[in-house]
Design a protein around this motif. Structure first.
Motif, PDB file in Angstrom:
ATOM      1  N   ARG A 147       0.821  -1.202   0.000  1.00  0.00           N
ATOM      2  CA  ARG A 147       0.000   0.000   0.000  1.00  0.00           C
ATOM      3  C   ARG A 147       0.860   1.260   0.000  1.00  0.00           C
ATOM      4  O   ARG A 147       1.985   1.270   0.485  1.00  0.00           O
ATOM      5  CB  ARG A 147      -0.935   0.010   1.213  1.00  0.00           C
ATOM      6  CG  ARG A 147      -0.226  -0.035   2.546  1.00  0.00           C
ATOM      7  CD  ARG A 147      -1.191  -0.285   3.691  1.00  0.00           C
ATOM      8  NE  ARG A 147      -0.519  -0.162   4.983  1.00  0.00           N
ATOM      9  CZ  ARG A 147      -1.069  -0.438   6.149  1.00  0.00           C
ATOM     10  NH1 ARG A 147      -2.323  -0.874   6.188  1.00  0.00           N
ATOM     11  NH2 ARG A 147      -0.396  -0.289   7.268  1.00  0.00           N
ATOM     12  N   SER A 242      -4.402  -3.715  -8.843  1.00  0.00           N
ATOM     13  CA  SER A 242      -4.366  -2.374  -8.262  1.00  0.00           C
ATOM     14  C   SER A 242      -5.765  -1.897  -7.886  1.00  0.00           C
ATOM     15  O   SER A 242      -6.748  -2.187  -8.569  1.00  0.00           O
ATOM     16  CB  SER A 242      -3.737  -1.381  -9.247  1.00  0.00           C
ATOM     17  OG  SER A 242      -2.403  -1.737  -9.544  1.00  0.00           O
ATOM     18  N   ILE A 244      -7.569   1.750  -5.944  1.00  0.00           N
ATOM     19  CA  ILE A 244      -7.390   3.072  -5.346  1.00  0.00           C
ATOM     20  C   ILE A 244      -8.467   3.290  -4.288  1.00  0.00           C
ATOM     21  O   ILE A 244      -9.646   3.023  -4.528  1.00  0.00           O
ATOM     22  CB  ILE A 244      -7.470   4.182  -6.412  1.00  0.00           C
ATOM     23  CG1 ILE A 244      -6.354   4.013  -7.442  1.00  0.00           C
ATOM     24  CG2 ILE A 244      -7.371   5.559  -5.771  1.00  0.00           C
ATOM     25  CD1 ILE A 244      -6.421   5.018  -8.575  1.00  0.00           C
ATOM     26  N   TYR A 266      -3.192   3.753  -2.454  1.00  0.00           N
ATOM     27  CA  TYR A 266      -3.053   2.888  -3.627  1.00  0.00           C
ATOM     28  C   TYR A 266      -2.658   1.501  -3.138  1.00  0.00           C
ATOM     29  O   TYR A 266      -1.669   1.351  -2.422  1.00  0.00           O
ATOM     30  CB  TYR A 266      -1.963   3.435  -4.547  1.00  0.00           C
ATOM     31  CG  TYR A 266      -2.276   3.379  -6.022  1.00  0.00           C
ATOM     32  CD1 TYR A 266      -2.636   2.181  -6.632  1.00  0.00           C
ATOM     33  CD2 TYR A 266      -2.183   4.514  -6.818  1.00  0.00           C
ATOM     34  CE1 TYR A 266      -2.909   2.129  -7.990  1.00  0.00           C
ATOM     35  CE2 TYR A 266      -2.452   4.474  -8.177  1.00  0.00           C
ATOM     36  CZ  TYR A 266      -2.817   3.277  -8.756  1.00  0.00           C
ATOM     37  OH  TYR A 266      -3.081   3.223 -10.101  1.00  0.00           O
ATOM     38  N   PRO A 269       0.399  -0.456  -5.998  1.00  0.00           N
ATOM     39  CA  PRO A 269       0.590   0.614  -6.980  1.00  0.00           C
ATOM     40  C   PRO A 269       1.698   0.297  -7.977  1.00  0.00           C
ATOM     41  O   PRO A 269       2.668  -0.403  -7.648  1.00  0.00           O
ATOM     42  CB  PRO A 269       0.985   1.808  -6.107  1.00  0.00           C
ATOM     43  CG  PRO A 269       1.687   1.185  -4.943  1.00  0.00           C
ATOM     44  CD  PRO A 269       0.964  -0.116  -4.687  1.00  0.00           C
ATOM     45  N   VAL A 273       3.915   5.278  -9.868  1.00  0.00           N
ATOM     46  CA  VAL A 273       3.149   5.994  -8.848  1.00  0.00           C
ATOM     47  C   VAL A 273       4.012   6.233  -7.609  1.00  0.00           C
ATOM     48  O   VAL A 273       3.999   7.315  -7.021  1.00  0.00           O
ATOM     49  CB  VAL A 273       1.874   5.211  -8.481  1.00  0.00           C
ATOM     50  CG1 VAL A 273       1.133   5.890  -7.333  1.00  0.00           C
ATOM     51  CG2 VAL A 273       0.967   5.087  -9.693  1.00  0.00           C
TER      52      VAL A 273
END
Length: 470
Positions: A147, A242, A244, A266, A269, A273
């Motif tokens: 994360r 992934s 969000i 995220y 990710p 990113v």
């Protein structure tokens, strides 16, 4: 009301400096116990003469070989430990026993959660249950390497917390209220589908809804409403791992003022990113978040003022007559939030417009979007950046003045030499004139850029212009 509420980011709590916080019109003081690292929240009232303890001082003292953090009242010097017990009254002899009435009234349970978000239990600390903290379990249970957190911010709004809840839980307003701050979706918004309820329990204050994208193969968005503060979005990105998370908590300060905490996360990710996050300082992330948040507070404040003006029974029923929810399933999440407040309004003051003469006046959008008072003043990252930008702009303007004066002096000397019949000016003189001019222009541009960032941290018309542009 006995629930967990976020009150501050740990990054914004200065060591050995008390922070004033307010919840449900209850004033409290927050500080960090240096000996244990635990964050302490207690009533912001000194039992002596009702002075605010948040205006006092923190220091460490040693008792029986152990250090403890003590909060000292700034009025008469009464001192309290982290349990709220009065441990010293300067004018009272040390051998005299301090009465229990000198202790602080209430000390609240706290919990340091993901990314340093501090929660407090508003109620009997013996009943505090950390499993009820309004956070996505999937995100909390994920491994740290999976994360990424970014844009941890907060902002005050002169708007009721029920109105803000309704706004955050509405996925359709983004294309219009915030269209200038991202991709313009107004012309591509679909006219079919909507928000489906996956699970709901309004008695417990929990709703799980789902909004599908136009092409369902590209993913979907889950909307979670968890009483009384949280609205979370979990956005699945196609067939990838992934996801969000757009997390928000709306905290009631008083009947017409709220504080909103936001956090983007995220899960799994891409590397790009993480790289972008590494190059993005916290103050810059806050300018982006505030640019988005500037889109609709002016409308929301006037919406709430209107609902109060036409309120008849004092229990928040005005929306039933004033709203025309004709958008089909797209208004589903708004309906569920309003139904929750209708059900629990009695036990949750300020959840609905209050009766009698307590009416909210319309406030200018410029005042609602005052970023300094509503954010920068309490944000340590933005306060430091604003201070540095102010000093940098001053230095750039001084430098531009000096270099401009040097260029002007070189020009005068060159003109004098030309009048005197000199064929060529000395090379150093020509370089000084050219270099001074270029440096002056560059420093003026730097000062303008720094002024732009200073404006983003105080107030800006940029968001209004973006959101009202064609």
């Amino acid at each position: 009301m006995e629930q967990w509420y976020p009150v501050a980011w740990a990054k914004d709590v200065i060591d050995l400096k008390p922070l004033s916080i307010t919840l449900w019109d209850r004033h409290c003081v927050l500080f960090r116990d240096r000996s244990t690292g635990i964050y302490v929240v207690m009533d912001d009232i000194c039992p002596h003469r009702a002075a605010p303890l948040s205006e006092g001082r923190l220091y460490e003292r040693e008792t029986d070989g152990e250090k403890e953090t003590v909060l000292e009242c700034g009025y008469h010097g009464w001192r309290f430990n982290c349990d709220g017990r009065c441990v010293d009254i300067p004018v009272v002899p040390l051998e005299k026993r301090i009465p229990a009435a000198a202790d602080v009234g209430v000390v609240y349970a706290t919990h340091l959660s993901i990314n340093g978000l501090i929660f407090m239990w508003f109620g009997d600390r013996l009943k505090a249950d950390e499993s009820k903290i309004p956070l996505p379990k999937e995100l909390v249970q994920a491994d740290e390497s999976e994360r990424l957190f970014y844009r941890d911010s907060f902002r005050y709004f002169p708007i009721s917390f029920s109105t803000l809840h309704e706004n955050v839980a509405d996925p359709t307003h983004v294309s219009w209220a915030h269209h200038g701050t991202g991709r313009d979706n107004r012309k591509t918004v679909k006219r079919s589908g909507g928000v489906d309820i996956v699970h709901e329990n309004l008695t417990e204050g929990y709703v799980h809804a789902r909004k599908y994208n136009q092409d369902s193969s590209k993913g979907w968005s889950d909307i979670f409403f968890q009483t009384p503060t949280a609205v979370h979005y979990a956005i699945k990105l196609g067939d990838t791992k992934s996801k969000i998370f757009l997390l928000s908590w709306t905290v009631p300060i008083s009947w017409d003022k709220s504080k909103v905490f936001t956090l983007f996360s995220y899960l799994n990710p891409p590397k790009i990113v993480r790289l972008v996050k590494w190059f993005s300082p916290r103050w810059y992330e806050h300018t982006i978040t505030n640019l988005v948040l500037d889109g609709d507070p002016g409308m929301l404040q006037k919406q709430y003022a209107h609902l109060q003006a036409v309120e008849r029974d004092g229990y928040g029923s005005a929306w039933k007559k004033e709203y025309t929810l004709a958008s089909g399933k797209w208004d589903t999440s708004v309906m569920k939030v309003r139904q929750f407040f209708d059900m629990h309004g009695w036990s949750m003051p300020y959840a609905t417009p209050i009766p009698s003469d307590a009416r909210s006046e319309r406030i200018l959008t410029r005042v609602v979007n005052d970023r300094y008072e509503n954010h920068t003043r309490e944000c340590q990252a933005c306060t430091a950046a604003l201070h540095n930008f102010t000093r940098g702009r001053t230095a750039a303007l001084v430098g531009a003045g000096v270099s401009g004066a040097a260029a002007l002096f070189s020009g005068i000397v060159f003109a004098a030499l030309s009048i005197g019949g000199a064929a060529f000016a000395p090379l150093p003189l020509r370089l000084a004139g050219f270099g001074g001019t270029v440096l002056c222009i560059l420093l003026l541009r730097l000062a303008k850029m720094l002024h732009y960032f200073m404006t983003l941290m105080t107030y800006t018309d940029i968001a209004y212009d973006l959101n009202h542009a064609d």
